[in-house]
Design a protein around this motif. Structure first.
Motif, PDB file in Angstrom:
ATOM      1  N   GLN A  82       0.830  -1.209   0.000  1.00 42.60           N
ATOM      2  CA  GLN A  82       0.000   0.000   0.000  1.00 42.60           C
ATOM      3  C   GLN A  82       0.861   1.255   0.000  1.00 42.60           C
ATOM      4  O   GLN A  82       0.507   2.271  -0.626  1.00 42.60           O
ATOM      5  CB  GLN A  82      -0.975   0.004   1.183  1.00 42.60           C
ATOM      6  N   GLN A  83       2.018   1.209   0.663  1.00 44.49           N
ATOM      7  CA  GLN A  83       2.927   2.366   0.648  1.00 44.49           C
ATOM      8  C   GLN A  83       3.533   2.552  -0.735  1.00 44.49           C
ATOM      9  O   GLN A  83       3.726   3.691  -1.193  1.00 44.49           O
ATOM     10  CB  GLN A  83       3.998   2.175   1.715  1.00 44.49           C
ATOM     11  N   GLN A  84       3.791   1.443  -1.421  1.00 42.03           N
ATOM     12  CA  GLN A  84       4.302   1.514  -2.795  1.00 42.03           C
ATOM     13  C   GLN A  84       3.272   2.171  -3.713  1.00 42.03           C
ATOM     14  O   GLN A  84       3.614   3.030  -4.534  1.00 42.03           O
ATOM     15  CB  GLN A  84       4.631   0.102  -3.275  1.00 42.03           C
ATOM     16  N   ILE A  85       2.010   1.786  -3.571  1.00 40.62           N
ATOM     17  CA  ILE A  85       0.948   2.369  -4.397  1.00 40.62           C
ATOM     18  C   ILE A  85       0.763   3.840  -4.064  1.00 40.62           C
ATOM     19  O   ILE A  85       0.623   4.685  -4.958  1.00 40.62           O
ATOM     20  CB  ILE A  85      -0.365   1.587  -4.204  1.00 40.62           C
ATOM     21  N   ALA A  86       0.758   4.167  -2.770  1.00 41.43           N
ATOM     22  CA  ALA A  86       0.600   5.562  -2.359  1.00 41.43           C
ATOM     23  C   ALA A  86       1.728   6.422  -2.915  1.00 41.43           C
ATOM     24  O   ALA A  86       1.500   7.545  -3.394  1.00 41.43           O
ATOM     25  CB  ALA A  86       0.555   5.655  -0.833  1.00 41.43           C
ATOM     26  N   TRP A  87       2.964   5.900  -2.869  1.00 41.82           N
ATOM     27  CA  TRP A  87       4.105   6.643  -3.396  1.00 41.82           C
ATOM     28  C   TRP A  87       3.936   6.878  -4.896  1.00 41.82           C
ATOM     29  O   TRP A  87       4.178   7.989  -5.398  1.00 41.82           O
ATOM     30  CB  TRP A  87       5.393   5.868  -3.123  1.00 41.82           C
ATOM     31  N   ALA A  88       3.538   5.835  -5.622  1.00 42.08           N
ATOM     32  CA  ALA A  88       3.372   5.974  -7.072  1.00 42.08           C
ATOM     33  C   ALA A  88       2.265   6.976  -7.410  1.00 42.08           C
ATOM     34  O   ALA A  88       2.418   7.793  -8.330  1.00 42.08           O
ATOM     35  CB  ALA A  88       3.065   4.611  -7.687  1.00 42.08           C
ATOM     36  N   LEU A  89       1.165   6.938  -6.669  1.00 46.51           N
ATOM     37  CA  LEU A  89       0.089   7.906  -6.898  1.00 46.51           C
ATOM     38  C   LEU A  89       0.550   9.322  -6.601  1.00 46.51           C
ATOM     39  O   LEU A  89       0.173  10.282  -7.284  1.00 46.51           O
ATOM     40  CB  LEU A  89      -1.129   7.555  -6.039  1.00 46.51           C
ATOM     41  N   ALA A  90       1.382   9.476  -5.567  1.00 47.49           N
ATOM     42  CA  ALA A  90       1.877  10.794  -5.182  1.00 47.49           C
ATOM     43  C   ALA A  90       2.764  11.403  -6.259  1.00 47.49           C
ATOM     44  O   ALA A  90       2.868  12.638  -6.373  1.00 47.49           O
ATOM     45  CB  ALA A  90       2.639  10.711  -3.863  1.00 47.49           C
ATOM     46  N   GLN A  91       3.431  10.543  -7.070  1.00 53.61           N
ATOM     47  CA  GLN A  91       4.293  11.037  -8.142  1.00 53.61           C
ATOM     48  C   GLN A  91       3.502  11.419  -9.393  1.00 53.61           C
ATOM     49  O   GLN A  91       4.046  12.076 -10.284  1.00 53.61           O
ATOM     50  CB  GLN A  91       5.316   9.953  -8.545  1.00 53.61           C
ATOM     51  N   GLY A  92       2.248  10.993  -9.453  1.00 52.89           N
ATOM     52  CA  GLY A  92       1.463  11.176 -10.660  1.00 52.89           C
ATOM     53  C   GLY A  92       0.845  12.555 -10.766  1.00 52.89           C
ATOM     54  O   GLY A  92       1.030  13.426  -9.911  1.00 52.89           O
ATOM     55  N   PRO A  93       0.046  12.758 -11.806  1.00 48.01           N
ATOM     56  CA  PRO A  93      -0.555  14.075 -12.045  1.00 48.01           C
ATOM     57  C   PRO A  93      -1.702  14.411 -11.092  1.00 48.01           C
ATOM     58  O   PRO A  93      -2.108  15.575 -11.021  1.00 48.01           O
ATOM     59  CB  PRO A  93      -1.055  13.961 -13.489  1.00 48.01           C
ATOM     60  N   ARG A  94      -2.209  13.404 -10.359  1.00 49.32           N
ATOM     61  CA  ARG A  94      -3.344  13.642  -9.444  1.00 49.32           C
ATOM     62  C   ARG A  94      -3.015  13.055  -8.066  1.00 49.32           C
ATOM     63  O   ARG A  94      -3.571  12.044  -7.664  1.00 49.32           O
ATOM     64  CB  ARG A  94      -4.611  12.998 -10.003  1.00 49.32           C
ATOM     65  N   PRO A  95      -2.138  13.718  -7.315  1.00 47.98           N
ATOM     66  CA  PRO A  95      -1.785  13.203  -5.981  1.00 47.98           C
ATOM     67  C   PRO A  95      -3.026  13.115  -5.095  1.00 47.98           C
ATOM     68  O   PRO A  95      -3.861  14.032  -5.089  1.00 47.98           O
ATOM     69  CB  PRO A  95      -0.790  14.241  -5.447  1.00 47.98           C
ATOM     70  N   PRO A  96      -3.173  12.027  -4.344  1.00 45.42           N
ATOM     71  CA  PRO A  96      -4.417  11.825  -3.589  1.00 45.42           C
ATOM     72  C   PRO A  96      -4.368  12.421  -2.184  1.00 45.42           C
ATOM     73  O   PRO A  96      -3.312  12.759  -1.655  1.00 45.42           O
ATOM     74  CB  PRO A  96      -4.489  10.303  -3.499  1.00 45.42           C
ATOM     75  N   ALA A  97      -5.536  12.511  -1.590  1.00 36.54           N
ATOM     76  CA  ALA A  97      -5.654  12.615  -0.138  1.00 36.54           C
ATOM     77  C   ALA A  97      -5.762  11.187   0.385  1.00 36.54           C
ATOM     78  O   ALA A  97      -6.220  10.288  -0.314  1.00 36.54           O
ATOM     79  CB  ALA A  97      -6.888  13.429   0.244  1.00 36.54           C
ATOM     80  N   ILE A  98      -5.320  10.968   1.623  1.00 35.86           N
ATOM     81  CA  ILE A  98      -5.294   9.622   2.182  1.00 35.86           C
ATOM     82  C   ILE A  98      -6.308   9.513   3.316  1.00 35.86           C
ATOM     83  O   ILE A  98      -6.257  10.280   4.291  1.00 35.86           O
ATOM     84  CB  ILE A  98      -3.891   9.272   2.719  1.00 35.86           C
ATOM     85  N   GLY A  99      -7.234   8.583   3.174  1.00 36.69           N
ATOM     86  CA  GLY A  99      -8.236   8.335   4.206  1.00 36.69           C
ATOM     87  C   GLY A  99      -7.939   7.040   4.940  1.00 36.69           C
ATOM     88  O   GLY A  99      -7.682   6.013   4.310  1.00 36.69           O
ATOM     89  N   LEU A 100      -7.993   7.081   6.269  1.00 33.77           N
ATOM     90  CA  LEU A 100      -7.576   5.941   7.081  1.00 33.77           C
ATOM     91  C   LEU A 100      -8.710   5.406   7.946  1.00 33.77           C
ATOM     92  O   LEU A 100      -9.313   6.148   8.740  1.00 33.77           O
ATOM     93  CB  LEU A 100      -6.421   6.353   8.003  1.00 33.77           C
TER      94      LEU A 100
END
Length: 390
Positions: A82-100
């Motif tokens: 999940q950290q790998q996916i979050a990192w990849a999303l953060a590098q993309g054109p639409r960085p996410p907000a993270i809900g826990l």
């Protein structure tokens, strides 16, 4: 008789055997092909069972408004993925907000302070009452907070306050005060009918629950629906508040089959694009309908007795033993395959959990039978509370 004629009976016999073998082969039944390769820890799997790269997973999630990642809360492999996916999303054109799921909405003020840079990662565990409210090791989740800080990703709480959940479980929604009612969604979206058999199975894993008691069953269903509706409603709020796609981290039971959070998102934010990823453990049959994509992470359990167990297609295997621990002293060794616990055959970590509960209730010693070098070996771990814990 010449040589060629002498070979005829042999040849006919050979052909007859081949025919028999062909007939047997035709009658054999094989289970449908699920995963098309043998995955290693953390590899991604498509719905058709083929291998996916991280880039392909990102392409799948590129236009999503919500990305749901299921997890086993104590599984290190799940957290790494999940950290790998979050990192990849953060590098993309639409960085996410993270809900826990791990944080309840009444602690959003703490996360707001973190988002604004007024609190560091080291402050979070104590300020969130993490150990008391969530209980699973903060260290498994800590890299996600460091990523959020470094990449300026807003983090928000999804869950309902645990005190309210416990009150609803005991007494129902009508027992809540007006103030408590204001802390959860005004309307709870109930579970889909196809989820009910699964929820009853989950209920059976909780000690003291009676799946034949209609009132207990309905209350159990209500709490699950409260969780899923609450988390979906908070995710919808996040999307509007932060104007970003939302990466939702929650237990796999809230993600699988689209029964949980996704079903509520489809009601609360109609037309939004939802993509789900969830772990496949390699033990159960591969079911394409569980999620949009999968990652392979076997079930892992680390006991405070000093042993780490991995559940795979070959059963439960001891992957690690801490030197000097209770497991070491009792004679457990890496590579041992657990065959029986308390005299009953063991096929899964859930079998181990249930047998441990019985041993604790009966104040009986924990006795394992393991397979080592082709031989059965008896391991006596003693009683719970004597020289160690479970």
């Amino acid at each position: 008789m010449n040589r060629s004629s002498s070979r005829v009976p042999v040849l006919l016999g050979f052909l007859f055997c081949l025919a028999l073998l062909a007939g047997c082969a035709a009658k054999q039944t094989h289970k449908p092909l699920g995963v098309t390769f043998v995955p290693t820890d953390g590899e991604f799997i498509a719905r058709d069972g083929s291998r996916l790269s991280l880039g392909q997973v990102m392409a799948l999630a590129a236009d999503a408004d919500y990305v749901l990642i299921g997890e086993g809360h104590k599984n290190p492999c799940d957290h790494t993925v999940q950290q790998q996916i979050a990192w990849a999303l953060a590098q993309g054109p639409r960085p996410p907000a993270i809900g826990l799921e791990m944080v309840a909405a009444d602690r959003q003020g703490v996360l707001d302070a973190f988002n604004q840079g007024r609190l560091g990662v080291d402050d979070l565990s104590g300020r969130l009452d993490w150990d008391e409210r969530w209980g699973y090791p903060f260290e498994l989740f800590e890299p996600l907070f460091h990523l959020a800080k470094d990449k300026h990703l807003p983090v928000a709480a999804l869950n309902a306050p645990p005190e309210i959940v416990r009150k609803v479980a005991r007494e129902g929604l009508d027992s809540l005060t007006d103030e408590e009612q204001g802390m959860i969604p005004a309307y709870i979206i109930r579970q889909p009918a196809e989820q009910e058999a699964f929820l009853k199975e989950v209920m059976l894993g909780h000690e003291g629950k009676d799946a034949k008691d209609p009132e207990q069953v309905d209350r159990f269903f209500l709490v699950q629906s409260l969780w899923d509706t609450q988390m979906a409603a908070r995710a919808v709020w996040m999307r509007r508040e932060y104007r970003r796609p939302v990466l939702i981290i929650a237990g796999a039971g809230h993600v699988d089959f689209g029964w949980g959070i996704a079903q509520r998102l489809n009601v609360l934010d109609r037309g939004a694009a939802v993509v789900s990823l969830t772990p496949w453990r390699g033990v159960e049959n591969f079911e394409p309908g569980v999620a949009d994509a999968f990652f392979y992470c076997p079930n892992i359990y680390t006991s405070r007795m000093g042993m780490t167990l991995v559940e795979g297609q070959g059963g439960v295997t001891v992957s690690e033993v801490r030197r000097g621990s209770r497991a070491d002293t009792a004679g457990l060794r890496p590579g041992d395959v657990l065959e029986a616990f308390q005299g009953k055959r063991m096929r899964s970590l859930m079998d181990l959990h249930k047998a441990g509960q019985r041993a604790h209730k009966d104040d009986a010693p924990l006795v394992l039978t393991v397979r080592r070098d082709g031989e059965a070996v008896r391991i006596d771990l003693g009683r719970l509370g004597q020289g160690g814990t479970k």
